[in-house]
Design a protein around this motif. Structure first.
Motif, PDB file in Angstrom:
ATOM      1  N   GLU A  58      32.358  26.775  49.827  1.00 10.48           N
ATOM      2  CA  GLU A  58      31.077  26.893  48.967  1.00 10.48           C
ATOM      3  C   GLU A  58      31.176  28.129  47.963  1.00 10.48           C
ATOM      4  O   GLU A  58      30.722  28.277  47.194  1.00 10.48           O
ATOM      5  N   LEU A  59      31.208  29.302  49.186  1.00 12.95           N
ATOM      6  CA  LEU A  59      30.960  30.831  48.418  1.00 12.95           C
ATOM      7  C   LEU A  59      31.997  30.987  47.475  1.00 12.95           C
ATOM      8  O   LEU A  59      31.663  31.659  46.260  1.00 12.95           O
ATOM      9  N   THR A  60      33.313  30.231  47.348  1.00 11.56           N
ATOM     10  CA  THR A  60      34.313  30.773  46.748  1.00 11.56           C
ATOM     11  C   THR A  60      34.742  29.683  45.634  1.00 11.56           C
ATOM     12  O   THR A  60      35.572  29.740  44.739  1.00 11.56           O
ATOM     13  N   HIS A  61      33.662  28.679  45.597  1.00 11.34           N
ATOM     14  CA  HIS A  61      33.841  27.564  44.532  1.00 11.34           C
ATOM     15  C   HIS A  61      35.314  26.884  44.763  1.00 11.34           C
ATOM     16  O   HIS A  61      35.908  26.333  43.545  1.00 11.34           O
ATOM     17  N   ASN A  62      35.623  26.391  45.955  1.00 11.15           N
ATOM     18  CA  ASN A  62      36.833  25.889  46.251  1.00 11.15           C
ATOM     19  C   ASN A  62      36.544  24.470  47.087  1.00 11.15           C
ATOM     20  O   ASN A  62      35.735  24.438  47.645  1.00 11.15           O
ATOM     21  N   HIS A 212      41.362  44.526  50.244  1.00 13.91           N
ATOM     22  CA  HIS A 212      39.903  45.025  49.133  1.00 13.91           C
ATOM     23  C   HIS A 212      38.917  44.324  49.670  1.00 13.91           C
ATOM     24  O   HIS A 212      37.718  44.774  49.398  1.00 13.91           O
ATOM     25  N   LEU A 213      38.830  43.554  50.526  1.00 15.53           N
ATOM     26  CA  LEU A 213      37.782  42.579  50.958  1.00 15.53           C
ATOM     27  C   LEU A 213      37.106  43.521  52.177  1.00 15.53           C
ATOM     28  O   LEU A 213      35.954  43.039  52.364  1.00 15.53           O
ATOM     29  N   LEU A 264      31.101  39.202  47.813  1.00 10.87           N
ATOM     30  CA  LEU A 264      30.571  38.476  46.706  1.00 10.87           C
ATOM     31  C   LEU A 264      29.086  38.917  46.285  1.00 10.87           C
ATOM     32  O   LEU A 264      28.678  38.771  45.065  1.00 10.87           O
ATOM     33  N   ALA A 265      28.476  39.708  47.293  1.00  8.67           N
ATOM     34  CA  ALA A 265      27.101  40.029  46.979  1.00  8.67           C
ATOM     35  C   ALA A 265      27.117  41.271  46.203  1.00  8.67           C
ATOM     36  O   ALA A 265      25.990  42.107  45.839  1.00  8.67           O
ATOM     37  N   ARG A 266      28.248  42.092  46.323  1.00  3.55           N
ATOM     38  CA  ARG A 266      28.262  43.548  45.787  1.00  3.55           C
ATOM     39  C   ARG A 266      27.779  43.606  44.423  1.00  3.55           C
ATOM     40  O   ARG A 266      28.394  42.742  43.659  1.00  3.55           O
TER      41      ARG A 266
END
Ligand SMILES: *Cc1c(COP(=O)(O)O)cnc(C)c1O
Length: 371
Positions: A58-62, A212-213, A264-266
């Motif tokens: 859901e978070l990554t639209h996959n 990078h995550l 994602l919230a950054r």
């Protein structure tokens, strides 16, 4: 006292980039909290993986997502997914893969040391094109009834000799072959979490959690279609199959989830502005040193929209002496040698708050000492 102090291992101020050899990335406190909390309970790992996968999808639209023990592990799992399609009768034949489609097509321009993960999983690499160019007919001709997968890599460090992803997907899918994208270090931009898959049609894309995550160093993320991810999961821990050797722990999974949420919230714009300010400050400080030219460079070595500082000293011996002396300091200071023998690079991305000033002082002092 940290274990590094306890054992007398020097800390590293990392101005070189997200590199496994110096520990990947720095974990935000929230990620460490998530790992600690997850470590305090038992959980049904199948149920946990399923819930995490749904949340990350859901978070990554996959359609689906899966947490692995790293990006190289995800490449190995993707190879197993493509070869076995998740069928337990085929999974037990791996890694020998007798009688199975085991070929994995890869552009010559996309070869890296990491594609050993394909061979580890029983895949056989079939190379197309050369480092300058690849033709569509080369991909078409390489796909045969023995082909399981096309592995496609992103990053400007990959050169420009490969077919673009959309073309690769079109040719592979017309022949019923899935495409896996290795995008280990391609974040930011955060939109890459869905660009390769949802937008361009690759079956799955894999990322390092430990780069990078800023998730746990032993974590990775696979996003993609329901079918491809289900096939990967069927090969993976907690099942007692070949890829059990690539197990992510519950703590790594919890940390990676938190890291993706934070990423994602950054406020990516604000972070970029801070990086720009730090690079300007470095440029000013280093340009004052005799014989040194220091300029902002963009994008970075992996093609990401991250500014860094290119420091040119016009003398290969001086460059090497300075880089070596920085590494021998306490704490060590790690900078990146450029492909040009006279240059090295400083990136603000991987430093902790307040470290950029310490790095500037160290670099100035070694440039002066090795004039
Ligand atoms: C770093 C990297 C990997 C390996 O990722 P890990 O998370 O360290 O396993 C794989 N492929 C590419 C292109 C990389 O840059």
């Amino acid at each position: 006292m940290t274990i590094y102090d306890q054992l007398g291992v020097r800390r590293v101020l990392n101005a070189a980039g997200a590199l496994t050899a110096v520990g990947g990335g720095l974990l935000p406190d929230e990620v460490i909290d998530a790992m600690r909390d997850a470590g305090r309970s038992y959980v049904d790992m199948h149920e946990f993986h399923a819930a995490v996968g749904k949340h990350l999808a859901e978070l990554t639209h996959n359609e689906a997502a899966f947490v692995t023990s790293g990006c190289a592990a995800a490449v190995a799992l993707g190879t197993l997914a493509a070869i076995t399609e998740g069928d337990p009768r085929l999974i037990v034949k791996m890694p020998e893969g007798e009688g199975l489609r085991t070929e994995v097509v890869i552009h010559h321009a996309h070869r890296t040391p990491y594609d050993a993960a394909v061979r580890m999983a029983g895949g056989r690499l079939v190379q197309i094109g050369n480092s300058y160019q690849t033709f569509e007919w080369e991909l078409e001709a390489a796909i045969t009834p023995r082909t399981a997968l096309v592995l496609w890599l992103d990053g400007t460090d990959m050169g420009h000799g490969g077919l673009d992803l959309a073309t690769t997907v079109r040719i592979a899918h017309a022949r019923g072959v899935p495409v896996l994208v290795d995008a280990a270090a391609q974040l930011p931009p955060h939109t890459n979490l869905w660009r390769y898959t949802r937008d361009t049609g690759a079956d799955a894309a894999v990322f390092s959690g430990g780069k990078h995550l800023r998730g746990p160093q032993s974590s990775g993320l696979m996003v993609g279609t329901e079918a491809f991810i289900a096939a990967a999961r069927a090969n993976a821990s907690p099942y007692q199959r070949l890829a059990r050797a690539l197990k992510p722990g519950k703590e790594n999974i919890a940390g990676l989830v938190r890291a993706v949420e934070l990423f994602l919230a950054r406020d990516h714009g604000a972070v970029e502005q801070r990086w720009e300010a730090e690079v300007s400050e470095w440029a000013e400080g280093l340009t004052a040193v005799p014989g040194v030219v220091a300029r902002r460079s963009w994008p970075n070595e992996a093609g990401q929209a991250i500014p860094r500082l290119r420091v040119s000293v016009r003398d290969a011996g001086r460059r090497d002496a300075v880089v070596a002396a920085l590494w021998e300091r306490t704490p060590r200071v790690h900078v990146l040698r450029g492909s040009d023998p006279f240059d090295f690079y400083l990136t603000p991305e991987t430093l902790a708050e307040g470290e950029h000033g310490v790095v500037l002082e160290a670099v100035v002092s070694e440039l002066v000492a090795h004039a």
